[in-house]
Every structure is written in structure tokens, then in C-alpha cells.
Design an enzyme around this catalytic site. Structure first.
Site, PDB file in Angstrom:
ATOM      1  N   ASN A 189     -43.107  23.094   5.780  1.00  0.00           N
ATOM      2  CA  ASN A 189     -42.379  22.589   6.630  1.00  0.00           C
ATOM      3  C   ASN A 189     -43.262  22.084   7.866  1.00  0.00           C
ATOM      4  O   ASN A 189     -42.639  21.582   8.851  1.00  0.00           O
ATOM      5  CB  ASN A 189     -41.612  23.690   7.178  1.00  0.00           C
ATOM      6  CG  ASN A 189     -40.421  24.289   6.411  1.00  0.00           C
ATOM      7  OD1 ASN A 189     -39.993  23.365   5.615  1.00  0.00           O
ATOM      8  ND2 ASN A 189     -40.061  25.541   6.614  1.00  0.00           N
TER       9      ASN A 189
ATOM     10  N   SER B 204     -37.474  29.559  12.396  1.00  0.00           N
ATOM     11  CA  SER B 204     -37.134  30.764  11.577  1.00  0.00           C
ATOM     12  C   SER B 204     -38.245  30.881  10.430  1.00  0.00           C
ATOM     13  O   SER B 204     -38.450  31.917   9.801  1.00  0.00           O
ATOM     14  CB  SER B 204     -35.747  30.725  11.110  1.00  0.00           C
ATOM     15  OG  SER B 204     -35.510  29.998  10.104  1.00  0.00           O
ATOM     16  N   ASP B 205     -38.840  29.490   9.746  1.00  0.00           N
ATOM     17  CA  ASP B 205     -39.377  29.917   8.790  1.00  0.00           C
ATOM     18  C   ASP B 205     -40.547  28.824   8.783  1.00  0.00           C
ATOM     19  O   ASP B 205     -40.810  27.908   7.979  1.00  0.00           O
ATOM     20  CB  ASP B 205     -38.685  29.371   7.579  1.00  0.00           C
ATOM     21  CG  ASP B 205     -39.405  29.653   5.980  1.00  0.00           C
ATOM     22  OD1 ASP B 205     -40.453  30.392   6.132  1.00  0.00           O
ATOM     23  OD2 ASP B 205     -38.711  29.094   5.036  1.00  0.00           O
ATOM     24  N   LEU B 206     -41.577  28.884   9.702  1.00  0.00           N
ATOM     25  CA  LEU B 206     -42.684  28.250   9.764  1.00  0.00           C
ATOM     26  C   LEU B 206     -43.612  28.535   8.567  1.00  0.00           C
ATOM     27  O   LEU B 206     -44.587  29.239   8.793  1.00  0.00           O
ATOM     28  CB  LEU B 206     -43.365  28.469  11.152  1.00  0.00           C
ATOM     29  CG  LEU B 206     -44.354  27.165  11.792  1.00  0.00           C
ATOM     30  CD1 LEU B 206     -43.694  25.969  11.565  1.00  0.00           C
ATOM     31  CD2 LEU B 206     -44.948  27.754  12.918  1.00  0.00           C
TER      32      LEU B 206
END
Length: 239
Positions: free
Chosen positions: A174, A168-170
């Protein structure tokens, strides 16, 4: 893999991997518990504080779940409860557990907790810390990455997408590289398994925007368009 165990204690429910935490107790989710044992080795700041812990020979990351966006100004860390497996911490724990079984490069989940408060809950997760790993932002602020590293990143992202793994938050924070050069992906909050679709291209676009943003934020940021092309070529070739 070792069977996951469930522990219920009052209003809280925990799941844990006994092969990683044989002496597990819900106190593992208390920062005070680790501070009294002088086990906290560091912290990082984002939406909240993430704590780095050394327990015997193990290195872990302790994270509390916080709300973001406008609603986060008024309700900081409470979420609506529907089912245990749909809670933020249990969902992330279970997803990581599956990805480890599938031999994808993610940290192993140690334990997760949900604390019920009527119709709402609060949540925490404990995962393994990848020794010596740095994220792309840390790396690129220091030096340019070689072509084969960008290719490896593209291959790893293709592996995840082939497995239907939605992140959801690449972003550049990360994606990590450890001391051996291996690429890892972390922070699977709100991630899931999906059928192939437009979300895969959107995942990559999110990462591209993240690199652009970091490049604008830091006077020294060793990233250029050729790096992204190397990533994309490897991504497409792997798929």
C-alpha cells in the site's frame, strides 16, 4: 475543490466528483459495462479482483468491498447498514476527499456506491490510478531502494500521522513510488482521523512486519535493517 454530488437510483446511492467524472452513471461500477467498451486495461488479485480502467484520458481503479476473516467464508460481501456515511465505500471516499484537500499523497476518489438490501448493503469504489506507480514489494523484488527513498517514505508516513490519519492496513503493498520518485499511500478502507496515540507506533510496526514477511516470501528481496532505520530516522526528524 468541486462539490461532491449524490445520485440515488432505486436501491443504490452513489456519490461522485463531477470534475473527474462529469458523465457519471452507476454503470461505472459494472465490470460488464467496461468490458463491452474494451476499457479494462488490467487487474490485480487480492481478497477480490481489482480492475484497472481507462476512460477517455483517465485511468481508474474499480474495487468491490469483500469481507475478510472467518465471517468472510459465509458472508462474502454484505455489511450491516447503519448510516450512509459509515458505509465502507462512502467512508473511504470521504476520507480520501479530505486527504486530497489537505494535499496528502493519496489518489483522488472518483465515485462510491452503496446498494441497500434490507438491513445490509454491498459497496464499490472508483479511484484514480497513479500513473506508472509500483508498490514496495514490486520495487524491492527488482532492486534495492536508495537511502533517500526510505527517508522520503518516513517523512510521508510522519505527515499522515501528524494529520491524525489512521491506516488500517499499512503494508508494503500500500506504499507506492511513481516514475518521478514521489511516494504515495493507497487503500484507506476502514481508515479514519484520530488523535495521536499508540496506534501510530502500531501502524509502523505493521509495516515492519509486512516487510519481514515479504522478505521471507521472496528469494530476492532487497531489504535490510538499515533501510528501516533510515525510514525511522526521517520519520522522527519530520515529527
Amino acid at each position: 475543490m468541486t462539490a461532491i454530488r449524490i445520485l440515488k437510483n432505486g436501491g443504490q446511492t452513489c456519490c461522485f466528483d463531477p470534475s473527474l467524472a462529469p458523465d457519471f452513471t452507476p454503470d461505472y461500477f459494472s465490470v460488464d459495462y467496461w468490458q463491452h467498451r474494451h476499457a479494462i486495461t488490467g487487474q490485480s488479485h487480492g481478497r477480490g479482483i481489482t480492475w484497472f480502467i481507462q476512460h477517455q484520458t483517465a485511468h481508474w481503479v474499480l474495487r468491490h468491498y469483500w469481507r475478510g476473516g472467518l465471517i468472510g467464508r459465509y458472508v462474502q460481501d454484505q455489511f450491516c447498514f447503519t448510516r450512509l456515511n459509515l458505509t465502507r465505500s462512502f467512508a473511504e471516499f470521504n476520507l480520501l476527499h479530505k486527504l486530497v484537500e489537505d494535499e496528502l499523497p493519496v489518489p483522488r476518489p472518483v465515485a462510491a456506491r452503496v446498494v441497500r438490501q434490507g438491513l445490509f448493503y454491498k459497496a464499490d469504489i472508483l479511484i484514480e490510478r497513479i500513473p506508472g506507480a509500483e508498490d514496495l514489494v514490486q520495487l524491492l523484488k527488482r532492486d534495492a531502494l536508495p537511502r533517500d527513498t526510505w527517508q522520503q517514505i518516513g517523512q510521508v508516513l510522519a505527515q499522515f500521522h501528524q494529520a491524525g490519519v489512521y491506516h488500517s492496513d499499512l503494508n508494503a503493498h500500500n506504499i507506492l513510488r511513481d516514475t518521478s520518485g514521489k511516494i504515495w499511500v493507497i487503500d484507506f478502507d476502514k481508515g479514519n482521523i484520530r488523535r495521536p496515540g499508540r496506534w501510530q507506533a502500531k501502524n509502523l510496526a505493521r509495516l515492519y512486519r509486512s516487510l519481514q514477511k515479504e522478505s521471507a516470501l521472496h528469494p530476492l528481496f532487497h531489504w535490510q535493517s538499515d533501510d528501516w532505520q533510515n525510514l525511522l530516522v526521517a520519520y522522527q526528524a519530520y515529527r
